[in-house]
Motif scaffolding. Sequence first.
Motif, PDB file in Angstrom:
ATOM      1  N   THR A 151       4.858  25.163 -53.410  1.00 46.73           N
ATOM      2  CA  THR A 151       4.951  24.202 -54.511  1.00 46.73           C
ATOM      3  C   THR A 151       5.357  24.928 -55.782  1.00 46.73           C
ATOM      4  OG1 THR A 151       3.158  22.879 -53.535  1.00 46.73           O
ATOM      5  CG2 THR A 151       3.641  22.490 -55.849  1.00 46.73           C
ATOM      6  N   SER A 152       6.250  24.318 -56.562  1.00 46.84           N
ATOM      7  CA  SER A 152       6.625  24.919 -57.836  1.00 46.84           C
ATOM      8  C   SER A 152       5.480  24.783 -58.827  1.00 46.84           C
ATOM      9  CB  SER A 152       7.891  24.268 -58.393  1.00 46.84           C
ATOM     10  OG  SER A 152       7.635  22.912 -58.730  1.00 46.84           O
ATOM     11  N   LEU A 153       5.371  25.724 -59.747  1.00 46.21           N
ATOM     12  CA  LEU A 153       4.275  25.702 -60.719  1.00 46.21           C
ATOM     13  C   LEU A 153       4.270  24.412 -61.534  1.00 46.21           C
ATOM     14  CD1 LEU A 153       4.401  29.405 -61.974  1.00 46.21           C
ATOM     15  CD2 LEU A 153       2.558  28.323 -60.661  1.00 46.21           C
ATOM     16  N   MET A 154       5.443  23.877 -61.835  1.00 44.33           N
ATOM     17  CA  MET A 154       5.501  22.669 -62.655  1.00 44.33           C
ATOM     18  C   MET A 154       4.961  21.435 -61.913  1.00 44.33           C
ATOM     19  SD  MET A 154       9.486  21.390 -62.703  1.00 44.33           S
ATOM     20  CE  MET A 154      10.119  22.927 -63.349  1.00 44.33           C
ATOM     21  N   ASP A 155       4.788  21.546 -60.602  1.00 44.88           N
ATOM     22  CA  ASP A 155       4.305  20.405 -59.831  1.00 44.88           C
ATOM     23  C   ASP A 155       2.793  20.413 -59.631  1.00 44.88           C
ATOM     24  OD1 ASP A 155       6.704  19.032 -59.477  1.00 44.88           O
ATOM     25  OD2 ASP A 155       7.274  20.253 -57.752  1.00 44.88           O
ATOM     26  N   PHE A 156       2.111  21.411 -60.174  1.00 46.14           N
ATOM     27  CA  PHE A 156       0.655  21.397 -60.137  1.00 46.14           C
ATOM     28  C   PHE A 156       0.118  20.630 -61.340  1.00 46.14           C
ATOM     29  CE2 PHE A 156       1.390  25.206 -57.470  1.00 46.14           C
ATOM     30  CZ  PHE A 156       0.593  24.847 -56.379  1.00 46.14           C
ATOM     31  N   PRO A 157      -1.151  20.169 -61.291  1.00 48.49           N
ATOM     32  CA  PRO A 157      -1.739  19.517 -62.467  1.00 48.49           C
ATOM     33  C   PRO A 157      -1.529  20.372 -63.711  1.00 48.49           C
ATOM     34  CG  PRO A 157      -3.213  19.269 -60.605  1.00 48.49           C
ATOM     35  CD  PRO A 157      -2.092  20.170 -60.150  1.00 48.49           C
ATOM     36  N   ASN A 158      -1.156  19.716 -64.809  1.00 50.20           N
ATOM     37  CA  ASN A 158      -0.626  20.450 -65.963  1.00 50.20           C
ATOM     38  C   ASN A 158      -1.710  21.090 -66.825  1.00 50.20           C
ATOM     39  OD1 ASN A 158      -1.386  17.816 -66.514  1.00 50.20           O
ATOM     40  ND2 ASN A 158      -0.009  17.615 -68.259  1.00 50.20           N
ATOM     41  N   PHE A 159      -2.419  22.064 -66.229  1.00 52.88           N
ATOM     42  CA  PHE A 159      -3.412  22.833 -66.957  1.00 52.88           C
ATOM     43  C   PHE A 159      -3.084  24.321 -66.961  1.00 52.88           C
ATOM     44  CE2 PHE A 159      -6.025  19.199 -65.428  1.00 52.88           C
ATOM     45  CZ  PHE A 159      -6.340  18.679 -66.688  1.00 52.88           C
ATOM     46  N   LEU A 160      -1.970  24.705 -66.344  1.00 51.36           N
ATOM     47  CA  LEU A 160      -1.686  26.117 -66.162  1.00 51.36           C
ATOM     48  C   LEU A 160      -1.226  26.810 -67.438  1.00 51.36           C
ATOM     49  CD1 LEU A 160       0.132  26.070 -62.700  1.00 51.36           C
ATOM     50  CD2 LEU A 160      -2.233  26.683 -63.186  1.00 51.36           C
ATOM     51  N   ASP A 161      -0.863  26.014 -68.463  1.00 50.77           N
ATOM     52  CA  ASP A 161      -0.394  26.638 -69.696  1.00 50.77           C
ATOM     53  C   ASP A 161      -1.522  27.293 -70.477  1.00 50.77           C
ATOM     54  OD1 ASP A 161      -1.699  24.379 -70.542  1.00 50.77           O
ATOM     55  OD2 ASP A 161       0.073  23.420 -71.406  1.00 50.77           O
ATOM     56  N   GLY A 162      -2.776  26.897 -70.187  1.00 50.86           N
ATOM     57  CA  GLY A 162      -3.915  27.551 -70.809  1.00 50.86           C
ATOM     58  C   GLY A 162      -4.109  27.246 -72.277  1.00 50.86           C
ATOM     59  N   SER A 204      -5.464  25.067 -75.683  1.00 51.53           N
ATOM     60  CA  SER A 204      -6.850  24.724 -75.997  1.00 51.53           C
ATOM     61  C   SER A 204      -7.284  23.422 -75.335  1.00 51.53           C
ATOM     62  CB  SER A 204      -7.027  24.617 -77.513  1.00 51.53           C
ATOM     63  OG  SER A 204      -6.149  23.648 -78.065  1.00 51.53           O
ATOM     64  N   THR A 205      -6.375  22.447 -75.268  1.00 53.50           N
ATOM     65  CA  THR A 205      -6.710  21.183 -74.608  1.00 53.50           C
ATOM     66  C   THR A 205      -6.963  21.402 -73.123  1.00 53.50           C
ATOM     67  OG1 THR A 205      -5.424  19.872 -76.195  1.00 53.50           O
ATOM     68  CG2 THR A 205      -5.874  18.872 -74.052  1.00 53.50           C
ATOM     69  N   SER A 206      -6.076  22.151 -72.486  1.00 54.35           N
ATOM     70  CA  SER A 206      -6.240  22.440 -71.066  1.00 54.35           C
ATOM     71  C   SER A 206      -7.550  23.168 -70.798  1.00 54.35           C
ATOM     72  CB  SER A 206      -5.067  23.288 -70.552  1.00 54.35           C
ATOM     73  OG  SER A 206      -3.844  22.603 -70.678  1.00 54.35           O
ATOM     74  N   GLN A 207      -7.860  24.149 -71.645  1.00 52.71           N
ATOM     75  CA  GLN A 207      -9.078  24.929 -71.452  1.00 52.71           C
ATOM     76  C   GLN A 207     -10.320  24.040 -71.550  1.00 52.71           C
ATOM     77  OE1 GLN A 207      -9.255  27.921 -70.410  1.00 52.71           O
ATOM     78  NE2 GLN A 207      -7.920  29.369 -71.444  1.00 52.71           N
ATOM     79  N   LYS A 208     -10.329  23.124 -72.530  1.00 51.13           N
ATOM     80  CA  LYS A 208     -11.482  22.243 -72.696  1.00 51.13           C
ATOM     81  C   LYS A 208     -11.651  21.325 -71.495  1.00 51.13           C
ATOM     82  CE  LYS A 208     -14.873  20.440 -75.071  1.00 51.13           C
ATOM     83  NZ  LYS A 208     -16.109  21.195 -75.336  1.00 51.13           N
ATOM     84  N   LEU A 209     -10.557  20.721 -71.037  1.00 51.53           N
ATOM     85  CA  LEU A 209     -10.637  19.821 -69.889  1.00 51.53           C
ATOM     86  C   LEU A 209     -11.020  20.576 -68.619  1.00 51.53           C
ATOM     87  CD1 LEU A 209      -7.541  17.535 -70.589  1.00 51.53           C
ATOM     88  CD2 LEU A 209      -9.953  16.959 -70.890  1.00 51.53           C
ATOM     89  N   LEU A 210     -10.487  21.786 -68.465  1.00 45.41           N
ATOM     90  CA  LEU A 210     -10.832  22.576 -67.285  1.00 45.41           C
ATOM     91  C   LEU A 210     -12.320  22.915 -67.251  1.00 45.41           C
ATOM     92  CD1 LEU A 210      -7.815  25.046 -66.963  1.00 45.41           C
ATOM     93  CD2 LEU A 210      -8.541  23.342 -65.269  1.00 45.41           C
ATOM     94  N   GLN A 211     -12.914  23.152 -68.412  1.00 40.93           N
ATOM     95  CA  GLN A 211     -14.351  23.430 -68.446  1.00 40.93           C
ATOM     96  C   GLN A 211     -15.148  22.278 -67.854  1.00 40.93           C
ATOM     97  OE1 GLN A 211     -15.543  24.440 -72.444  1.00 40.93           O
ATOM     98  NE2 GLN A 211     -14.162  26.187 -72.560  1.00 40.93           N
ATOM     99  N   TRP A 212     -14.773  21.048 -68.210  1.00 40.46           N
ATOM    100  CA  TRP A 212     -15.485  19.881 -67.679  1.00 40.46           C
ATOM    101  C   TRP A 212     -15.196  19.700 -66.195  1.00 40.46           C
ATOM    102  CZ3 TRP A 212     -19.416  18.873 -70.257  1.00 40.46           C
ATOM    103  CH2 TRP A 212     -19.437  18.717 -71.648  1.00 40.46           C
TER     104      TRP A 212
END
Length: 464
Positions: free
Chosen positions: A183-194, A196-204
């Motif tokens: 799978t291409s990286l762009m096709d994964f759930p869009n949290f890989l950019d790291g 601040s928003t992604s980091q907060k959502l990933l914590q939950w």
Amino acid sequence: MEGEQAAATTTTCHIVAMPYPGRGHINPLVNLFKFLITSKKITDIIVTFVVTEEWLSFIGAQPKPDNIRFHSMPNVIPSELDRADDFVGFVDAVMTKMETPFENILDRLQPPPTLIISDTFLFWAVTVGNRKNIPVASFWPMSASVFSVFQHFLLFEGNGHFPVNLLEKGEERVDYIPGISSTSLMDFPNFLDGNSTSQKLLQWIFKGFSCVPKAQYLLFPSIYELEPKVIDVLRAELSLPIYTIGPCIPYFSIGGESPSDQSSLSYLQWLDCQPPGSVLYISQGSFLSVSSVQIDEIAAGLCDSGVRFLWVARGEVSKLKEVCGNNGLVLDWCDQLKVLLHRSVGGFWTHCGWNSTREGVFAGVPFLTFPIIMDQMLNSKIMVEDWKIGWRVKKGLGVDTVVTRSEIVGLLKKFMDLESDVAKDMRQRAIQLQQICQAAIDNGGSSETNINAFVKDIVQCHTH
């Protein structure tokens, strides 16, 4: 049927459902309970569905079996439908403000609850259930493939793909997530950019995943045959029972009462008058939408292509009716599954939410994929690359990537050309997948067997 009779029981059971407050999370749970009750999988069952006051105002009046009752708690923010404006703030409120009112509701319910089925994201529901010695079934509202992505998220970091600049490396492909093909990286759930928003959502999200082993069951609104490799991986890795109980869509109500309001009658009558397979059904979901610029391009492309269409658009109906011409209908709502199953519908332009994905597969239609956020990108990849029953509309990253009207015209003409060999092959594969879904819910099929096993487990747990 013999399997259904074996699963039915006269044991009283009080199940409390606690979904995350969003339509894509609420609907599959409602459909699960309606099916369990109408199919008499469990008799003498009481279901208490806990929703916020705003969601109760939307779904409280919908037809439902008498033994499903709704119980409301205060909204987590003043207007929950504004959650798209501050999504992180909304998620924070869900995670921090709902546990206490939920526990208070449990304390007041009669008869006492015998099982909690809660959204996997709501980690605190597992905590409350364990504290009160009430078994909990964790209900994952997305695909099992997306579950595996978060279950194995540390592999991205270990392979140098978190955080990562997706604009530079989005085309790079990985094959190290268990159960998921390259799978291409762009096709994964869009949290890989790291960011601040992604980091907060990933914590939950990780908080929710940390509580999955503390639940007694894990439920996927999927069909085993749609994701066999990833489900086998998860069953081998996790110690709790996993049940694929999909499709969790309202297929059991199809063919029931005819719609009573005139608007429903009119769009179904319009579909009745169209040639078989000639109509493109378009829906971009009930939460985030595409930009107004993209909406204009889609409308112009539809008009120029001459393709027949039925478009469900939120808040844009009047404007789009003027732009789109006379080749189709623009509505603010329709019975999506009935539309997809209609003989005149030959394709589904979708945002690739998991509920819509399952309904489209069940209806046997091919897809035009236009993912926006979260799990939708991976669902799109699965449809296009793994199942081979769809084409991508949008190939770039981000909500702001605009597909032009000329691109849309060319795509629509090819996609809706029922005589082309490519379109015929894709539609044949869609029919084959539909047949797999039908076999899964038939007597002895994988979903029917899983539902029976889950019912047997929760009844035995209650009686002991």
